[in-house]
Scaffold this active site. Structure first.
Site, mmCIF file in Angstrom:
data_model
loop_
_atom_site.group_PDB
_atom_site.id
_atom_site.type_symbol
_atom_site.label_atom_id
_atom_site.label_comp_id
_atom_site.label_asym_id
_atom_site.label_seq_id
_atom_site.Cartn_x
_atom_site.Cartn_y
_atom_site.Cartn_z
ATOM 1 N N CYS A 116 0.808 -1.224 0.000
ATOM 2 C CA CYS A 116 0.000 0.000 0.000
ATOM 3 C C CYS A 116 0.841 1.274 0.000
ATOM 4 O O CYS A 116 0.305 2.375 -0.119
ATOM 5 C CB CYS A 116 -0.959 0.010 1.185
ATOM 6 S SG CYS A 116 -2.306 -1.178 0.990
ATOM 7 N N HIS A 256 -3.286 7.631 2.757
ATOM 8 C CA HIS A 256 -3.688 6.331 2.209
ATOM 9 C C HIS A 256 -5.053 5.973 2.792
ATOM 10 O O HIS A 256 -5.289 6.131 3.984
ATOM 11 C CB HIS A 256 -2.644 5.277 2.590
ATOM 12 C CG HIS A 256 -3.036 3.887 2.216
ATOM 13 N ND1 HIS A 256 -3.486 3.556 0.949
ATOM 14 C CD2 HIS A 256 -3.065 2.736 2.946
ATOM 15 C CE1 HIS A 256 -3.761 2.262 0.914
ATOM 16 N NE2 HIS A 256 -3.526 1.748 2.107
ATOM 17 N N ASN A 286 -10.145 0.440 0.052
ATOM 18 C CA ASN A 286 -8.685 0.489 -0.067
ATOM 19 C C ASN A 286 -8.275 -0.063 -1.440
ATOM 20 O O ASN A 286 -8.358 -1.261 -1.674
ATOM 21 C CB ASN A 286 -8.048 -0.334 1.059
ATOM 22 C CG ASN A 286 -6.527 -0.297 1.032
ATOM 23 O OD1 ASN A 286 -5.930 0.203 0.077
ATOM 24 N ND2 ASN A 286 -5.901 -0.831 2.053
HETATM 25 C C1 LIG Z 1 -9.798 -5.310 9.564
HETATM 26 C C2 LIG Z 1 -10.325 -4.309 10.568
HETATM 27 C C3 LIG Z 1 -11.333 -3.385 9.912
HETATM 28 C C4 LIG Z 1 -11.014 -5.059 11.697
HETATM 29 O O1 LIG Z 1 -11.484 -4.138 12.659
HETATM 30 P P1 LIG Z 1 -11.217 -4.393 14.204
HETATM 31 O O2 LIG Z 1 -11.884 -3.296 14.928
HETATM 32 O O3 LIG Z 1 -9.740 -4.569 14.387
HETATM 33 O O4 LIG Z 1 -11.989 -5.733 14.419
HETATM 34 P P2 LIG Z 1 -11.442 -7.072 15.056
HETATM 35 O O5 LIG Z 1 -10.553 -7.768 14.091
HETATM 36 O O6 LIG Z 1 -10.939 -6.755 16.431
HETATM 37 O O7 LIG Z 1 -12.785 -7.844 15.181
HETATM 38 C C5 LIG Z 1 -13.797 -7.432 16.102
HETATM 39 C C6 LIG Z 1 -14.937 -8.421 15.968
HETATM 40 O O8 LIG Z 1 -15.599 -8.211 14.711
HETATM 41 C C7 LIG Z 1 -15.625 -9.420 13.972
HETATM 42 N N1 LIG Z 1 -15.495 -9.134 12.552
HETATM 43 C C8 LIG Z 1 -14.379 -9.133 11.786
HETATM 44 N N2 LIG Z 1 -14.677 -8.807 10.542
HETATM 45 C C9 LIG Z 1 -15.988 -8.560 10.503
HETATM 46 C C10 LIG Z 1 -16.882 -8.173 9.495
HETATM 47 N N3 LIG Z 1 -16.484 -7.939 8.235
HETATM 48 N N4 LIG Z 1 -18.184 -8.015 9.819
HETATM 49 C C11 LIG Z 1 -18.616 -8.224 11.052
HETATM 50 N N5 LIG Z 1 -17.812 -8.614 12.060
HETATM 51 C C12 LIG Z 1 -16.516 -8.775 11.785
HETATM 52 C C13 LIG Z 1 -14.471 -10.238 14.499
HETATM 53 O O9 LIG Z 1 -14.649 -11.606 14.278
HETATM 54 C C14 LIG Z 1 -14.491 -9.866 15.959
HETATM 55 O O10 LIG Z 1 -15.466 -10.619 16.595
HETATM 56 P P3 LIG Z 1 -15.236 -11.161 18.099
HETATM 57 O O11 LIG Z 1 -15.040 -9.937 18.940
HETATM 58 O O12 LIG Z 1 -16.488 -11.904 18.372
HETATM 59 O O13 LIG Z 1 -14.002 -12.006 18.005
HETATM 60 C C15 LIG Z 1 -9.194 -3.464 11.201
HETATM 61 O O14 LIG Z 1 -8.410 -4.281 12.027
HETATM 62 C C16 LIG Z 1 -8.316 -2.826 10.183
HETATM 63 O O15 LIG Z 1 -8.747 -1.951 9.461
HETATM 64 N N6 LIG Z 1 -7.038 -3.217 10.159
HETATM 65 C C17 LIG Z 1 -6.097 -2.653 9.252
HETATM 66 C C18 LIG Z 1 -6.334 -3.266 7.918
HETATM 67 C C19 LIG Z 1 -5.633 -2.533 6.845
HETATM 68 O O16 LIG Z 1 -5.605 -1.341 6.844
HETATM 69 N N7 LIG Z 1 -5.080 -3.299 5.927
HETATM 70 C C20 LIG Z 1 -4.417 -2.784 4.811
HETATM 71 C C21 LIG Z 1 -3.139 -2.202 5.236
HETATM 72 S S1 LIG Z 1 -2.702 -0.914 4.253
#
Ligand SMILES: CC(C)(COP(=O)(O)OP(=O)(O)OC[C@H]1O[C@@H](n2cnc3c(N)ncnc32)[C@H](O)[C@@H]1OP(=O)(O)O)[C@@H](O)C(=O)NCCC(=O)NCCS
Length: 332
Positions: A116, A256, A286
């Site tokens: 990214c 980004h 993204n």
């Molecule tokens: C992926 C992302 C959106 C997840 O958000 P988060 O707040 O970290 O969520 P978590 O992974 O802690 O998950 C929280 C809960 O939601 C659930 N969950 C995950 N994806 C889900 C979705 N699409 N819909 C609903 N629930 C979801 C998880 O299973 C978890 O459930 P639990 O608490 O029962 O275990 C976030 O971590 C993120 O944006 N990370 C960076 C990703 C990124 O930028 N990648 C590219 C890099 S440039």
């Protein structure tokens, strides 16, 4: 003293027509619009549906948009840097094909891959070639067909990514405008947190790798989030301090578009008011190498000659950084 700076003098972009909304994703995986919106800020993303078209299709469209808007002759382009994490195919450089297809037959081209951060790193590379006086017209394209590597049964990734492309032209400037400073970093600690496990030289493709879905992008979202928030904010703050810029001096933040919460944290650290923080994540998600030029294209009409713009990005690897650039033109 070298008085040549490297300025962005034109912008172009392209996104495919097909819209994949949160509502439709609700029918594909166990998720919902409210969760996606509050956790990421994304409402919809664009998908290149044509099975016979790769990232080059998006890149060619974006480059052609720039060429038409800026009214330049493709034969004048000296070099093309193709920032992408989803090349059409291994080995044969996508940028080379794009150069030929847009008629830039006097240019040489290659791909630059830093996940990214590809476009941010590409800005540094393009600007360095121009500042050195070696080339006068360097086209930097950022394009990714993320839908080609996303597993649409994995709700942790399929809600985030979209397809798109953007392009900018770097040219010499003699008024001190263009790229002013950069702070680019990388750390191999990130290797296992965001990757496509197989298909490279470490784990070549086999029947098993296909069966085990090892050719899709996987991420440990929580860890990536933690590193992204800290590093994007740190890098942007450092660029401000190093250039004696206050939040008042900054006209725009071009971040980004990975997650609205990461962008908010970066803007918060810079103490920027909301109106200076440019976002289109709700429409495109993204798009990896295309986020920065897609933001430039969407908000180009707001930029004035001399505006101070801070770019910031974070990506797999890990890779990240921030660039300070002075905008070089008023849009006609
Ligand atoms: C992926 C992302 C959106 C997840 O958000 P988060 O707040 O970290 O969520 P978590 O992974 O802690 O998950 C929280 C809960 O939601 C659930 N969950 C995950 N994806 C889900 C979705 N699409 N819909 C609903 N629930 C979801 C998880 O299973 C978890 O459930 P639990 O608490 O029962 O275990 C976030 O971590 C993120 O944006 N990370 C960076 C990703 C990124 O930028 N990648 C590219 C890099 S440039």
């Amino acid at each position: 003293m070298n008085t040549i700076t490297a300025a962005i003098t034109a912008v172009g972009a392209y996104v495919p027509d097909f819209v994949l909304s949160n509502k439709v994703l609700e029918t594909m995986v166990d998720t919902n619009d409210e969760w996606i919106t509050t956790r990421t800020g994304i409402k919809e993303r664009r998908i290149l549906k044509d099975a016979d078209k790769g990232t080059s299709f998006l890149a060619i469209k974006a480059a052609q948009d720039l060429i038409a808007k800026a009214n330049i002759d493709p034969l004048e382009i000296d070099m093309i840097i193709m920032a992408t994490a989803t090349a059409d195919m291994p080995v044969a450089s996508t940028g080379v094909y794009v150069a030929t297809e847009i008629g830039a037959t006097n240019a040489f081209a290659y791909d630059l891959q830093a996940a990214c951060s590809s476009f941010l790193y590409g800005m540094s590379t393009a600007a360095a070639y121009v500042q050195s006086g070696r080339y006068k017209k360097v086209l930097l394209i950022g394009a990714d067909k993320m839908s080609s590597i996303v597993d649409y049964t994995d709700r942790a990734t399929c809600i985030i990514f979209g397809d798109g492309a953007g392009a900018v032209l770097f040219e010499p400037n003699h008024e001190g405008l263009g790229l002013q400073d950069e702070y680019l970093r990388s750390d191999g600690v990130g290797r296992d947190f965001l990757k496509i496990p197989a298909g490279g030289s470490l784990i070549p493709t086999t029947e098993d790798t296909v069966k085990n879905r090892l050719h899709n992008i996987i991420q440990d979202g929580k860890t990536v989030f933690k590193y992204a928030v800290t590093n994007m904010a740190d890098a942007s703050e450092l660029i401000l301090k190093r250039n004696n810029l206050t939040n008042e001096d900054v006209n725009w933040l071009v971040p980004h578009q990975a997650n609205k919460r990461i962008i908010d944290a970066t803007a918060g650290r810079m103490e920027l008011e909301d109106s200076k923080v440019l976002m289109n994540i709700e429409k495109y998600g993204n798009t990896t190498s295309a986020t920065l030029p897609l933001v430039l294209n969407d908000f180009e009409h707001l930029f004035k000659k001399g505006d101070n713009i801070i770019f910031a990005a974070f990506g797999g690897g890990f890779t990240w950084g921030s660039i300070y650039l002075k905008w070089a033109y008023d849009k006609k």
